[in-house]
Design an enzyme around this catalytic site. Sequence first.
Site, PDB file in Angstrom:
ATOM      1  N   HIS A 176       0.825  -1.204   0.000  1.00  0.00           N
ATOM      2  CA  HIS A 176       0.000   0.000   0.000  1.00  0.00           C
ATOM      3  C   HIS A 176       0.862   1.258   0.000  1.00  0.00           C
ATOM      4  CE1 HIS A 176      -2.828   2.826   2.314  1.00  0.00           C
ATOM      5  NE2 HIS A 176      -3.408   2.608   1.139  1.00  0.00           N
TER       6      HIS A 176
ATOM      7  N   GLU B 109       0.865  -0.715  -4.852  1.00  0.00           N
ATOM      8  CA  GLU B 109      -0.297   0.151  -5.077  1.00  0.00           C
ATOM      9  C   GLU B 109       0.136   1.600  -4.969  1.00  0.00           C
ATOM     10  OE1 GLU B 109      -3.732   2.617  -3.581  1.00  0.00           O
ATOM     11  OE2 GLU B 109      -1.850   2.117  -2.578  1.00  0.00           O
TER      12      GLU B 109
ATOM     13  N   ASP C 125      -0.993   6.017  -6.084  1.00  0.00           N
ATOM     14  CA  ASP C 125      -2.085   6.974  -6.264  1.00  0.00           C
ATOM     15  C   ASP C 125      -1.722   7.953  -7.375  1.00  0.00           C
ATOM     16  OD1 ASP C 125      -3.807   6.369  -3.722  1.00  0.00           O
ATOM     17  OD2 ASP C 125      -1.732   6.494  -3.008  1.00  0.00           O
TER      18      ASP C 125
ATOM     19  N   HIS D 253      -0.893  10.704  -2.685  1.00  0.00           N
ATOM     20  CA  HIS D 253      -2.204  10.298  -2.201  1.00  0.00           C
ATOM     21  C   HIS D 253      -3.138  11.456  -1.887  1.00  0.00           C
ATOM     22  CE1 HIS D 253      -5.175   9.180   0.908  1.00  0.00           C
ATOM     23  NE2 HIS D 253      -5.367   8.157   0.086  1.00  0.00           N
TER      24      HIS D 253
END
Length: 284
Positions: free
Chosen positions: A38, A65, A67, A80
Amino acid sequence: MRIARIVGLVVTSLLIVSPGAAVAGGSGTADGPAVIAHRGSSGIAPENTTPAIRAAVRQRADVVEIDVQRTKDGRLVNFHDCTLERTTDVEERFPGRASYRVSDFTWAELRTLDAGSWFDESFAGEPIITVREVIRLLGGRTGLLAEISPCGHYAGTGLPEQLAAELRSIPGYVDAALAGGRLGVQSFEVADAQAFHTALPEVPIGLLDADRPTEAELLELSTWADQVNPQWTVTDQALIDRVHELGMEINVWTVNEPGAMRRMRDLGVDGIITDFPQSLTQRG
């Protein structure tokens, strides 16, 4: 006590209490869920920065992962929050700006920010990085799960289509990543997910949800989406089974406690999104 020192204690406890939690292909059991880092290995390094990405690769996470946002001058960056204050020194470097949204800064301006010191002074000076830089850091070995930013000011501005174009513009990347099962895109916004799917339909697309999706929502999603990615706290066996019955995969977020990791693994999720991938891969 600095954040990094606190995190070190947390990671140690995870590794001690969950020795059987190695579940991902290559690093764990062949039939376990994918380990999805993450924002990179964000439990031990500042989220979405080069050290976090490199740590996830080193720890043999299956997927990283990220953003996706866009700068004022059109560059796609890995960040993010909708605004920059929490994880950068933007207020010190650009005092008095009317807005601190990522999209109100040029790439040249963003590149001057310190995106590491908030986490620990040992990461001082770590810059914000682009989506292309992330892909380069993954080196063709680690997968990418790119989240289209849900920040409201991007609505209707073509961000999903731009991400599709960016991925397509990297020679050979999409075909190679898809051949190895190493590429996916997700979004909280149905419209953004559908727009990306229309632009690049061969790339798996997932819907994020903080709430439990209804049966009607699942049926509609099954007509075009590949993944349903809910918060782990609303996920149970019935939901997992139904998602699978409808031909989709399910990745749960953000799972950091050993007991929750074991529970999600035993229920049969396809992927576990975590700040601590090393607690699943058993690789430091």
